[in-house]
Every structure is written in structure tokens, then in C-alpha cells.
Design an enzyme around this catalytic site. Structure first.
Site, PDB file in Angstrom:
ATOM      1  N   ASP A  22      -8.518 -11.546   3.312  1.00 11.26           N
ATOM      2  CA  ASP A  22      -8.881 -10.680   4.730  1.00 11.26           C
ATOM      3  C   ASP A  22      -9.568  -9.604   4.066  1.00 11.26           C
ATOM      4  O   ASP A  22      -9.538  -8.661   4.964  1.00 11.26           O
ATOM      5  CB  ASP A  22      -7.394 -10.677   4.982  1.00 11.26           C
ATOM      6  CG  ASP A  22      -6.525  -9.898   4.363  1.00 11.26           C
ATOM      7  OD1 ASP A  22      -6.459 -10.164   3.036  1.00 11.26           O
ATOM      8  OD2 ASP A  22      -5.540  -9.187   4.858  1.00 11.26           O
ATOM      9  N   THR A  30       7.119  -1.215  -1.909  1.00 14.27           N
ATOM     10  CA  THR A  30       5.903  -2.121  -1.863  1.00 14.27           C
ATOM     11  C   THR A  30       5.573  -2.420  -0.342  1.00 14.27           C
ATOM     12  O   THR A  30       6.531  -2.584   0.430  1.00 14.27           O
ATOM     13  CB  THR A  30       6.270  -3.483  -2.742  1.00 14.27           C
ATOM     14  OG1 THR A  30       6.530  -3.087  -3.908  1.00 14.27           O
ATOM     15  CG2 THR A  30       5.204  -4.177  -2.594  1.00 14.27           C
ATOM     16  N   THR A  36       6.671  -8.719   3.496  1.00 15.59           N
ATOM     17  CA  THR A  36       5.951  -7.560   3.149  1.00 15.59           C
ATOM     18  C   THR A  36       4.625  -7.104   4.107  1.00 15.59           C
ATOM     19  O   THR A  36       4.344  -5.808   4.405  1.00 15.59           O
ATOM     20  CB  THR A  36       5.223  -7.830   1.665  1.00 15.59           C
ATOM     21  OG1 THR A  36       6.476  -8.253   1.052  1.00 15.59           O
ATOM     22  CG2 THR A  36       4.741  -6.414   0.964  1.00 15.59           C
ATOM     23  N   ASP A  45      -8.795  -6.900   2.044  1.00 23.56           N
ATOM     24  CA  ASP A  45      -8.213  -5.614   1.959  1.00 23.56           C
ATOM     25  C   ASP A  45      -7.953  -5.353   0.401  1.00 23.56           C
ATOM     26  O   ASP A  45      -7.785  -4.229  -0.012  1.00 23.56           O
ATOM     27  CB  ASP A  45      -6.709  -5.517   2.788  1.00 23.56           C
ATOM     28  CG  ASP A  45      -5.890  -6.413   2.666  1.00 23.56           C
ATOM     29  OD1 ASP A  45      -6.251  -7.411   1.572  1.00 23.56           O
ATOM     30  OD2 ASP A  45      -4.835  -6.517   3.206  1.00 23.56           O
ATOM     31  N   ARG A  46      -7.947  -6.469  -0.488  1.00 29.14           N
ATOM     32  CA  ARG A  46      -7.993  -6.229  -1.984  1.00 29.14           C
ATOM     33  C   ARG A  46      -8.927  -6.208  -2.726  1.00 29.14           C
ATOM     34  O   ARG A  46      -9.847  -6.443  -2.018  1.00 29.14           O
ATOM     35  CB  ARG A  46      -6.891  -7.475  -2.499  1.00 29.14           C
ATOM     36  CG  ARG A  46      -5.719  -7.530  -2.156  1.00 29.14           C
ATOM     37  CD  ARG A  46      -5.001  -8.467  -2.944  1.00 29.14           C
ATOM     38  NE  ARG A  46      -3.462  -8.526  -2.455  1.00 29.14           N
ATOM     39  CZ  ARG A  46      -2.565  -9.144  -3.214  1.00 29.14           C
ATOM     40  NH1 ARG A  46      -2.862  -9.866  -4.142  1.00 29.14           N
ATOM     41  NH2 ARG A  46      -1.358  -9.162  -2.774  1.00 29.14           N
ATOM     42  N   LYS A  58      -5.176  -1.185   3.436  1.00 34.81           N
ATOM     43  CA  LYS A  58      -6.003  -0.968   2.093  1.00 34.81           C
ATOM     44  C   LYS A  58      -7.340  -1.624   2.430  1.00 34.81           C
ATOM     45  O   LYS A  58      -7.758  -2.523   3.103  1.00 34.81           O
ATOM     46  CB  LYS A  58      -5.233  -1.837   0.867  1.00 34.81           C
ATOM     47  CG  LYS A  58      -4.695  -3.223   1.192  1.00 34.81           C
ATOM     48  CD  LYS A  58      -4.139  -3.601  -0.044  1.00 34.81           C
ATOM     49  CE  LYS A  58      -3.380  -5.008   0.171  1.00 34.81           C
ATOM     50  NZ  LYS A  58      -2.157  -5.178   0.660  1.00 34.81           N
ATOM     51  N   SER A  75      -3.831 -13.352   3.798  1.00 35.49           N
ATOM     52  CA  SER A  75      -4.253 -12.522   2.826  1.00 35.49           C
ATOM     53  C   SER A  75      -4.856 -13.361   1.749  1.00 35.49           C
ATOM     54  O   SER A  75      -5.688 -14.246   1.883  1.00 35.49           O
ATOM     55  CB  SER A  75      -3.133 -11.605   2.037  1.00 35.49           C
ATOM     56  OG  SER A  75      -3.705 -10.725   1.265  1.00 35.49           O
ATOM     57  N   GLU A  84      -1.674   0.156  -4.183  1.00 31.63           N
ATOM     58  CA  GLU A  84      -0.852  -0.381  -5.069  1.00 31.63           C
ATOM     59  C   GLU A  84      -1.207  -1.314  -6.319  1.00 31.63           C
ATOM     60  O   GLU A  84      -2.542  -1.347  -6.386  1.00 31.63           O
ATOM     61  CB  GLU A  84      -0.267  -1.375  -4.081  1.00 31.63           C
ATOM     62  CG  GLU A  84       0.276  -0.762  -2.877  1.00 31.63           C
ATOM     63  CD  GLU A  84       1.317  -2.145  -1.906  1.00 31.63           C
ATOM     64  OE1 GLU A  84       2.284  -2.215  -2.351  1.00 31.63           O
ATOM     65  OE2 GLU A  84       0.313  -2.622  -1.112  1.00 31.63           O
ATOM     66  N   GLU A  85      -0.491  -1.655  -7.135  1.00 30.85           N
ATOM     67  CA  GLU A  85      -0.873  -2.200  -8.466  1.00 30.85           C
ATOM     68  C   GLU A  85      -1.641  -3.613  -8.004  1.00 30.85           C
ATOM     69  O   GLU A  85      -1.971  -4.062  -8.919  1.00 30.85           O
ATOM     70  CB  GLU A  85       0.387  -2.411  -9.425  1.00 30.85           C
ATOM     71  CG  GLU A  85       1.661  -2.844  -8.812  1.00 30.85           C
ATOM     72  CD  GLU A  85       1.837  -4.319  -8.289  1.00 30.85           C
ATOM     73  OE1 GLU A  85       1.095  -5.150  -9.044  1.00 30.85           O
ATOM     74  OE2 GLU A  85       2.394  -4.673  -7.306  1.00 30.85           O
ATOM     75  N   SER A  86      -1.111  -3.981  -7.118  1.00 25.47           N
ATOM     76  CA  SER A  86      -1.654  -5.496  -6.548  1.00 25.47           C
ATOM     77  C   SER A  86      -3.057  -5.442  -6.112  1.00 25.47           C
ATOM     78  O   SER A  86      -3.162  -6.220  -4.764  1.00 25.47           O
ATOM     79  CB  SER A  86      -0.487  -5.963  -5.506  1.00 25.47           C
ATOM     80  OG  SER A  86      -0.397  -5.154  -4.435  1.00 25.47           O
TER      81      SER A  86
END
Ligand code: G1P
Ligand code: ZN
Length: 542
Positions: A278, A343, A18, A280-281, A375, A112, A362-364
Site C-alpha cells: 500500500d 508500535t 496494529t 507506506d513502507r 508513514k 499492507s 518505526e523499525e519496520s
């Protein structure tokens, strides 16, 4: 300066998932393993002579050695200009921004949100000149090449110093070491109303930001504490460590437990946030209140014009297919397009480049915009702070008002990790075989409207991606989605996404688990999860 051509035996397991190639750290430590993949990247990327390459990572175990190797291989492959974050550090969104300043592309080292260290995970991916993850056609070509390479090229270079900001001439290579934070922080200052956020903090508003000993610590301290005036100590776990302090740097209710305990405790602050390995979330918390990532995207879209960088409105929005349809309701009201993509962030790239969308998510725990092509965790935190500052409402009040206006999408995700691959494939095969007969049937009191295996045609370049997850759609807007993870490193992970839509005012305040109970039973029963995997409970419920 000599270039050595080293013989290697090809690796057949170097197929990026992914978001890049992700493996257990010891796999990356095998002789020639990293080099083989990097050579395949350079062969496919064909970086034009004279252009620059950005390299950086999240600081996890192996980051520094890998960057040294990649710099030498870049020189061995004719690259003459490399830009590296000091100490080899760059958050993924900051790397995306740097690449967009004029480089041909970049190599980002991260797994990540997966744990790091000798027993953790490591990862590598290539981002193109737009700053975004390379498309599937590229990653497929890299995998094919990596499986047949017989040699790689590496230069013998004089010593270089990853800590010294400025330019070094290293043999034929020009090496620029840059402050990993500055350009990114400057970009944020152009998007958000820093004066309004500064005034919010000055009024006593209290934030806790958990950087989880991952890459965002220095970024968060610079922006929140130095530029925006939040009190020292606002950012916790702010020093990046090679093993993330032994933690699992995933900003969710399970792993960001230090933050969650504070924000749901007696002395909860006004706002809580966390980001991943990293950077991005993101996770957003109000006082004793969790904002689902799908709701977060919808709230940002609905309030975007309150924020300077988005004052003129949104061209469109996009969400990954398993993400809840909360943002769809906002797009409908705003009269703007809403795209549904497979995704993975790479599918947003073409839409962003073509100016068809401004925000996506995204939901994640991933949210972002056209400011970079990844992101962006801290961007989302600043966006929320800007909205809170302008509206003068709490996070919870903003979300409840949002539900009252647009309806609420109850949402949960069940993950079954490290399932034997055969069993996981069996679940998916069983569901695929059942699809055709589902429309019109009644399940748990709801009627199936349609069922399919999601396929996507990119509206910009026409490329197609098949088998992106099984969808069971009900007539009342409820939905079940099943897919296998593309980021795991052990066996297979089955993800089950369950969603229902509610617009009745007296039904907006339920517990998610209560609202979705019947639908969860339907979802697990339909997939025969227990019988096929032996798992009576998921590994993680989000
Ligand atoms: C997961 C998330 C996906 C995200 C990716 C990278 O991928 O589900 O939304 O883009 O991590 O952060 P998955 O393991 O589901 O393939
Ligand atoms: Zn990440």
C-alpha cells in the site's frame, strides 16, 4: 433510490489490530463479513451529513468488489459525497493526503505488506479527518459494535464507473473519481528540491525503484521518471497486480530479492529503493549497502534542514518503542524532544496534530512526517534523494559519517511466525513473571538497568495504552524488546528486537550479526524461546 436493511449475524472476530482489521481473504469473502464491519465503522464514525468520504485501496484481490459494496453502504448510511481513486487505487499516504483536503474521513483497503490474492490477506481500516488511523478508543468501539450488529444498510444505486475521472451523480450520491497520483505528486513537489534531484539524475546518478507490483508503481513512474527525469525503466515491477505477481510486497532484504540481487551484485547502481503493498513502507539501499530503517530515520532527522519542506527545523521527533534509539542521539544534539510511542502509526497522530513532532518512524521500514498522517514510502525515497543531491555523497558515506558523529545502534529483529497462540502467550507470561527480578542482574556480561512492560500515556490527550511490549534495558544502552505482532493472520508472531549502542570509532564498522551475537543468545535464552515454541531458528531475521 431504496435502502435495504439486511439482517446479519454478528462477527466476534472483527477486532482491528496494529493497523486495521486484517484477515485471510476467504474470511472476508464470507457472506456479510465485510458489510458487518463496514456498518460498525459507519455507526461509530457518524459521518456528518454533507461531508465527504475518501475510499481507496492497494488494488489487491477483492479491492474493486469491496469498494463497490462500501460505496453502496455509504449511500445507505446517508453519506452523500464519496471520493475514490481511479480504479479504486490509492496508496495509503495518498489517501491520507486526500482526506486532509477536507473530507470527514476515509476507508483504506489493504493488508499492507502481506501477500494478496484468493489465498492471501485482505484488510480494511478507517482514517479520521486528520488523515490518520483512528485511535484505539475508536477501533475498540468498532469491534464491540461489530460483535453485536444484527443488520446493515445498503443502497440500491444506478451503475457507476470507477475508471472515469470526474464527477458522477449516482442516485443521491455524488461520486468523484480522482487521479490517484496527481495531488500526492504535487504535494511532494512542495516538500523536496525537485530541481536538485533532476540535476542529480541528469548527472548520471542511477536509481532502481522496486514497486513490487503493488500500488506505488504509477506514483513512482510519474515522479521519478516523468517529473524528475530518471531514465525509463528506473521503476521495476511498476504495474499493480491483484496478487502482486505472486510476490510478498514487503520491502526488506528477504522479500525484495530482485532489487537486493541487483544492488549487492557486480553491476550495482547508486541507489536502490522499494515500497510495500500500500506504499507506506520503504527500504533504502546504497551500492552494496543496507540502511536500517532506524538509521534512516536518524539520518533524515540529522539532514532535514537541507530539504525545502523542513528548512526551518524540526519541532521534535518520535519513534516507536522497539525502534532503535539512533534518532534519540540526533534529537539530543539538536536540542529537540524525542517521543517513544507504542508500535503502530496511530500513536504518532496526536503528536503530529499538536505540532509536537515533525518526523517519526518505526523499525519496520516506516518513516514519515507531518505532511500526512501515515508513514510514506516514496516520500522517504525522495527525502534521501534530496539529501544525496545536496550533499554530493553516496548513501553509504552519509551513513558512515552519521555513525562517526552520533554513534551507531547495532540492531536486529527476530520474528517467529505462526507460533501456536498458547505457546506465544506462554513466552510473554514467563517474561512478565521474570521482570521484577531482573534489574541489577548480569546477563552475558551486561548489567540489567531496568525491565518493564511498556506503558504509554499520550502526552496530548492523556489516554493510556498498557502492555505494549517487554523491555530489558542494560546499563550500557543495550536493549532487548519482546512483543507479539498485532498484524498477523495465522497463530501468533513473536518479535524479538535486539540492540546495542557503540560510540568507539574503531568499533563502528562491525557486521551486525557479530556485534549482537552475545546479546541475541541472552535474548533467546531469557525468553526460553526454543523450549516454549520448539523453534530453533526464527522465520525471518531483519
Ligand atoms: C507491524 C510493525 C509495525 C507497523 C505495522 C503496520 O506491526 O511492527 O511497526 O506499524 O506492522 O505496518 P506488528 O505486526 O508488529 O504488530
Ligand atoms: Zn503498508
Amino acid at each position: 433510490m431504496g435502502v435495504t436493511i439486511v439482517s446479519t449475524s454478528p462477527f466476534a472476530d472483527q477486532r482491528p489490530g496494529t493497523s486495521g482489521l486484517r484477515k485471510r481473504t476467504p474470511v472476508f469473502q464470507q457472506p456479510h463479513y465485510l458489510e458487518n464491519f463496514v456498518q460498525a465503522l459507519f455507526d461509530e464514525a457518524a459521518i456528518p451529513s454533507g461531508s465527504s468520504l475518501v475510499i481507496g485501496g492497494d488494488g489487491r484481490f477483492l479491492n474493486r468488489e469491496a469498494i463497490g459494496t462500501i460505496i453502496r453502504m455509504a449511500a445507505g448510511n446517508g453519506v452523500t459525497h464519496v471520493i475514490v481513486g481511479r480504479g479504486g487505487l490509492l496508496s495509503t499516504p495518498a489517501a491520507s493526503h486526500l482526506i486532509r483536503q477536507g473530507s470527514a474521513g476515509g476507508i483504506i483497503l489493504s493488508a499492507s505488506h502481506n501477500p494478496g490474492g484468493p489465498d492471501g490477506d485482505f484488510g480494511i481500516k478507517y482514517n479520521a479527518g486528520n488523515g490518520g488511523p483512528a485511535p484505539e478508543s475508536f477501533t475498540n468501539a468498532v469491534a464491540t459494535r461489530a460483535a453485536s450488529l444484527t443488520s446493515y444498510r445498503i443502497a440500491e444505486l444506478p451503475a457507476f464507473d470507477l475508471e472515469a475521472i470526474g464527477r458522477q451523480q449516482v442516485g443521491t450520491l455524488t461520486l468523484d473519481i480522482v487521479d490517484p497520483v496527481r495531488a500526492y505528486a504535487d504535494l511532494m513537489a512542495t516538500l523536496f528540491d525537485f530541481d536538485a534531484i533532476r540535476a542529480l539524475f541528469a548527472s548520471g546518478f542511477r536509481l532502481r525503484m522496486d514497486s513490487m507490483h503493488a500500488v506505488t508503481g504509477p506514483y513512482a513512474v510519474e515522479m521519478l521518471e516523468r517529473r524528475l527525469g530518471a531514465p525509463a525503466g528506473t521503476v521495476i515491477n511498476a504495474v499493480p497486480l491483484p496478487d502482486f505477481g505472486g510476490g510478498h510486497p514487503d520491502p526488506n532484504l528477504t522479500y525484495a530479492h530482485e532489487l537486493v540481487e541487483e544492488m549487492f551484485g557486480e553491476h550495482a547502481l547508486d541507489f536502490g529503493a522499494a515500497s510495500d503493498g500500500d506504499g507506506d513502507r520503504n527500504m533504502i539501499l546504497g551500492q552494496r549497502f543496507f540502511v536500517t530503517p532506524s538509521d534512516s530515520l536518524a539520518v533524515l532527522a540529522a539532514n532535514a534542514t537541507l530539504v525545502p519542506g523542513y528548512r526551518s527545523g524540526l519541532a521534535g521527533v518520535a519513534r516507536s518503542m522497539p525502534t532503535s534509539a539512533a534518532v534519540d542521539a540526533v534529537a539530543e544534539k539538536l536540542g529537540i524532544p524525542c517521543f517513544e510511542t507504542p508500535t503502530g502509526w496511530k500513536f504518532f497522530g496526536n503528536l503530529l496534530d499538536a505540532g509536537r513532532i515533525t518526523l517519526c518512524g518505526e523499525e519496520s521500514f516506516g518513516t514519515g512526517s507531518n505532511h500526512v498522517r501515515e508513514k510514506d514510502g516514496l516520500w522517504a525515497v525522495l527525502f534521501w534523494l534530496n539529501i544525496v543531491a545536496v550533499r554530493g555523497m553516496s548513501v553509504e558515506a552519509i551513513v558512515r559519517e552519521h555513525w562517526a558523529t552520533y554513534g551507531r545502534n547495532y540492531y536486529t529483529r527476530y520474528d517467529y511466525e505462526a507460533v501456536p497462540t498458547d505457546a506465544a502467550n506462554g513466552v510473554m507470561a514467563h517474561l512478565r513473571a521474570a521482570l521484577a527480578a531482573l534489574p541489577g542482574t548480569s546477563l552475558g556480561g551486561r548489567t540489567v538497568h531496568a525491565a518493564d512492560d511498556f506503558a504509554y500515556t499520550d502526552p496530548v490527550d492523556g489516554s493510556t495504552s498498557a502492555k505494549q511490549g517487554i523491555r530489558v534495558l542494560f546499563t550500557d544502552g543495550a536493549r532487548i524488546v519482546y512483543r507479539l505482532s498485532g498484524t498477523g493472520t495465522e497463530g501468533a508472531t513473536i518479535r524479538v528486537y535486539i540492540e546495542s549502542r557503540e560510540t568507539a570509532a574503531d568499533r563502528l564498522g562491525m557486521e551486525t550479526a557479530v556485534a549482537l551475537r552475545a546479546l541475541v543468545d541472552v535474548a533467546l535464552g531469557l525468553a526460553e524461546i526454543v523450549a516454549r515454541t520448539g523453534r530453533t531458528e526464527p522465520t525471518v531475521i531483519t
